[in-house]
Design an enzyme around this catalytic site. Structure first.
Site, PDB file in Angstrom:
ATOM      1  N   ASP A  11      44.015  27.171  43.506  1.00 25.69           N
ATOM      2  CA  ASP A  11      44.082  26.202  44.652  1.00 25.69           C
ATOM      3  C   ASP A  11      43.753  24.866  43.789  1.00 25.69           C
ATOM      4  O   ASP A  11      42.588  24.652  43.354  1.00 25.69           O
ATOM      5  CB  ASP A  11      42.871  26.359  45.446  1.00 25.69           C
ATOM      6  N   ASP A  51      46.605  27.098  50.955  1.00 26.96           N
ATOM      7  CA  ASP A  51      46.516  26.022  49.867  1.00 26.96           C
ATOM      8  C   ASP A  51      46.550  26.541  48.377  1.00 26.96           C
ATOM      9  O   ASP A  51      46.241  25.711  47.514  1.00 26.96           O
ATOM     10  CB  ASP A  51      45.076  25.407  50.124  1.00 26.96           C
ATOM     11  N   TYR A  89      43.335  16.737  48.959  1.00 25.42           N
ATOM     12  CA  TYR A  89      42.162  17.251  49.169  1.00 25.42           C
ATOM     13  C   TYR A  89      41.752  18.340  48.253  1.00 25.42           C
ATOM     14  O   TYR A  89      42.515  19.449  48.048  1.00 25.42           O
ATOM     15  CB  TYR A  89      41.721  17.881  50.747  1.00 25.42           C
ATOM     16  N   GLY A 102      41.614  30.524  25.986  1.00 25.47           N
ATOM     17  CA  GLY A 102      42.254  31.527  25.331  1.00 25.47           C
ATOM     18  C   GLY A 102      42.896  32.525  26.680  1.00 25.47           C
ATOM     19  O   GLY A 102      43.646  33.507  26.495  1.00 25.47           O
ATOM     20  N   LYS A 131      42.225  32.423  52.104  1.00 25.52           N
ATOM     21  CA  LYS A 131      40.970  32.432  53.175  1.00 25.52           C
ATOM     22  C   LYS A 131      40.169  33.766  53.336  1.00 25.52           C
ATOM     23  O   LYS A 131      40.132  34.222  54.236  1.00 25.52           O
ATOM     24  CB  LYS A 131      41.406  31.898  54.393  1.00 25.52           C
ATOM     25  N   TYR A 230      29.411  27.720  46.045  1.00 23.26           N
ATOM     26  CA  TYR A 230      30.549  27.889  46.918  1.00 23.26           C
ATOM     27  C   TYR A 230      31.615  26.931  46.376  1.00 23.26           C
ATOM     28  O   TYR A 230      31.423  25.731  46.074  1.00 23.26           O
ATOM     29  CB  TYR A 230      30.312  27.435  48.161  1.00 23.26           C
ATOM     30  N   LYS A 233      37.136  30.269  48.737  1.00 27.14           N
ATOM     31  CA  LYS A 233      37.303  31.549  48.736  1.00 27.14           C
ATOM     32  C   LYS A 233      38.163  32.089  47.446  1.00 27.14           C
ATOM     33  O   LYS A 233      38.777  31.305  47.202  1.00 27.14           O
ATOM     34  CB  LYS A 233      37.578  32.040  50.046  1.00 27.14           C
ATOM     35  N   ASP A 235      40.585  34.407  47.343  1.00 30.70           N
ATOM     36  CA  ASP A 235      42.127  34.175  47.489  1.00 30.70           C
ATOM     37  C   ASP A 235      43.002  35.165  46.868  1.00 30.70           C
ATOM     38  O   ASP A 235      43.782  34.588  45.879  1.00 30.70           O
ATOM     39  CB  ASP A 235      42.791  32.984  47.666  1.00 30.70           C
TER      40      ASP A 235
HETATM   41  C1  F6R Z   1      37.695  27.989  52.901  1.00 31.92           C
HETATM   42  C2  F6R Z   1      37.993  26.733  52.792  1.00 31.92           C
HETATM   43  C3  F6R Z   1      37.714  25.676  54.004  1.00 31.92           C
HETATM   44  C4  F6R Z   1      36.378  24.596  53.767  1.00 31.92           C
HETATM   45  C5  F6R Z   1      36.295  23.842  55.191  1.00 31.92           C
HETATM   46  C6  F6R Z   1      35.320  22.803  54.663  1.00 31.92           C
HETATM   47  O1  F6R Z   1      38.085  28.454  51.901  1.00 31.92           O
HETATM   48  O2  F6R Z   1      38.047  26.165  51.762  1.00 31.92           O
HETATM   49  O3  F6R Z   1      37.466  26.439  55.134  1.00 31.92           O
HETATM   50  O4  F6R Z   1      35.534  25.404  53.467  1.00 31.92           O
HETATM   51  O5  F6R Z   1      37.480  23.219  55.295  1.00 31.92           O
HETATM   52  O6  F6R Z   1      35.717  22.055  53.607  1.00 31.92           O
HETATM   53  P1  F6R Z   1      34.590  20.972  53.140  1.00 31.92           P
HETATM   54  O7  F6R Z   1      33.240  21.540  52.825  1.00 31.92           O
HETATM   55  O8  F6R Z   1      35.228  20.474  51.631  1.00 31.92           O
HETATM   56  O9  F6R Z   1      34.667  19.736  54.096  1.00 31.92           O
HETATM   57 MG    MG Z   2      42.988  29.232  48.935  1.00 35.12          MG
HETATM   58 MG    MG Z   3      41.115  26.696  49.069  1.00 31.62          MG
END
Ligand code: F6R
Ligand code: MG
Ligand code: MG
Length: 366
Positions: A11, A51, A89, A102, A131, A230, A233, A235
């Site tokens: 991503d 994404d 984003y 590597g 997700k 975090y 995810k 994915d």
């Molecule tokens: C799940 C994911 C989204 C974000 C959510 C909040 O993998 O990427 O669900 O966690 O949109 O995003 P932030 O914290 O960046 O505003």
């Molecule tokens: Mg993703």
């Molecule tokens: Mg993502």
């Protein structure tokens, strides 16, 4: 002929939140891969699921080859540059390290690779899920490779009746790779005992016991373990060879009609049903629901056909309706109980901080 099929996925930014990468970013990745393909690759296929962007490629260099991993890393960097310029984003969000050393394992991108002796008529499916995390494949591949209720080949084909070997990884162990090998049918209950806990024990690969040939490779990387916090995810991507000594394509697909509940969904912190979707499907309801796409290929000397979209059929429209209903149903209970992941798996630190604050306000009495 020995061929390696590699898929590397990341991503690196998306439009309007976490919906899908932009055309410009896809083009930047494509043009970098294209510029290197002549020297390194036999063929490649670029796609997006939610994404995430995946580079699927074929070559003769074997698994974990630095040239192939570098190609993907640099393609993702080229895409990230455009993502940043366009204000996408989460630009570059899965590229967790600065310098390539590597191998992209441990750097953010997900990787699955199959090094195979190509069959006369090689058929395989490339799955990409968004997700959710690698444990999402535990149930469908257990059912497809170990349960005759889903895979009739286990009783109808003498080669498949010899069963399969599962290699399972304990992804909670971060220092090194910790794996166990279990043979079905005799280790069936032990396998089920592990796969039950899909956040800790994850299928890494599956092999035919009749031939020893590898059927499945799944990315087992967990971003949380790499970054220590975090960052999105995991994915997961998967490569699955089909037909002949392996389950038929339709037997592999059959368990995906369950729309089983997996970890992921909004903020990587919930439980939602896995929806089998058409290729290039985007993300929507509650940053989900968790999706999986499948591109089936035939291959000759590493040259790929065009993909056949395995979930693009009226049958799966009916399944999708059912899965949407399951997604709405579990969302009705919001944060409560089984709809949100347990404390240990929560991807955002907010709850931990709140609990620390609240702890001070508890009063102990008789
Ligand atoms: C799940 C994911 C989204 C974000 C959510 C909040 O993998 O990427 O669900 O966690 O949109 O995003 P932030 O914290 O960046 O505003
Ligand atoms: Mg993703
Ligand atoms: Mg993502």
């Amino acid at each position: 002929m020995k061929i390696t099929i590699s898929v590397l996925k990341a991503d690196i930014g998306s439009i309007g939140g976490h919906i899908k990468p932009s055309q410009k970013v896809m083009e930047a990745v494509r043009s970098y891969v294209d510029s290197q393909a002549r020297n390194l690759l036999i063929d490649y296929y670029l796609s997006s699921t939610g994404d995430d962007i995946a580079i699927l490629c074929t070559h003769t260099k074997g698994a974990n080859h630095p040239d192939i991993h570098r190609l993907a890393w640099e393609a993702f960097l080229a895409g990230t540059e455009i993502a940043k310029k366009s204000g996408l984003y989460g630009a570059g969000q899965d590229l967790l390290k600065d310098a390539f050393s590597g191998n992209v394992k441990g750097m953010g991108p997900a990787v699955a690779e199959l090094e195979i002796e190509e069959r006369e008529n090689e058929a395989f499916i490339f799955f990409a899920a968004d997700k959710t995390d690698p444990g999402a494949y535990n149930l469908p591949f257990y059912l497809a490779f170990a349960d005759p209720m889903y895979c009739s080949g286990l009783i109808l084909s003498s080669r498949m009746s010899q069963g399969f070997k599962f290699k399972v990884m304990d992804v909670g162990y971060v220092e090194k790779n910790k794996t166990i090998e279990l043979n079905v049918p005799e280790d069936l209950y032990d396998l089920a005992t592990l796969l039950r806990d899909a956040e800790k024990y994850v299928i890494e690969s599956i092999y035919s016991r009749a031939t020893g040939h590898q059927a499945v490779a799944i990315s087992t990387q967990r971003l949380h373990n790499i970054a220590g916090k975090y960052t999105g995810k995991d994915d997961p991507v998967a490569l699955v060879r089909t037909q002949g000594e392996f389950p038929a394509t339709g037997e592999i697909l059959a368990p995906f009609n369950i729309g089983h509940y997996v970890a992921g969904f909004m903020r990587g912190s919930h439980i939602g049903p896995l929806m089998p979707c058409r290729l290039n499907t985007t993300i929507s309801y509650f940053d989900g629901p968790p999706v999986v796409t499948g591109a089936a290929f035939s291959m000759k000397e590493g040259k790929l056909t065009e993909p056949a979209d395995v979930f693009d059929h009226p049958y799966w429209d009916a399944v999708r309706l059912d899965v949407a209903r399951k997604a709405t149903e579990i969302r009705r209970q919001g944060f409560c109980g089984a709809s949100m992941l347990p404390y240990s798996e929560l991807e955002y630190g907010g709850v931990v901080e709140k609990l620390q604050q609240l702890e001070k306000r508890f009063v102990i009495s008789d």
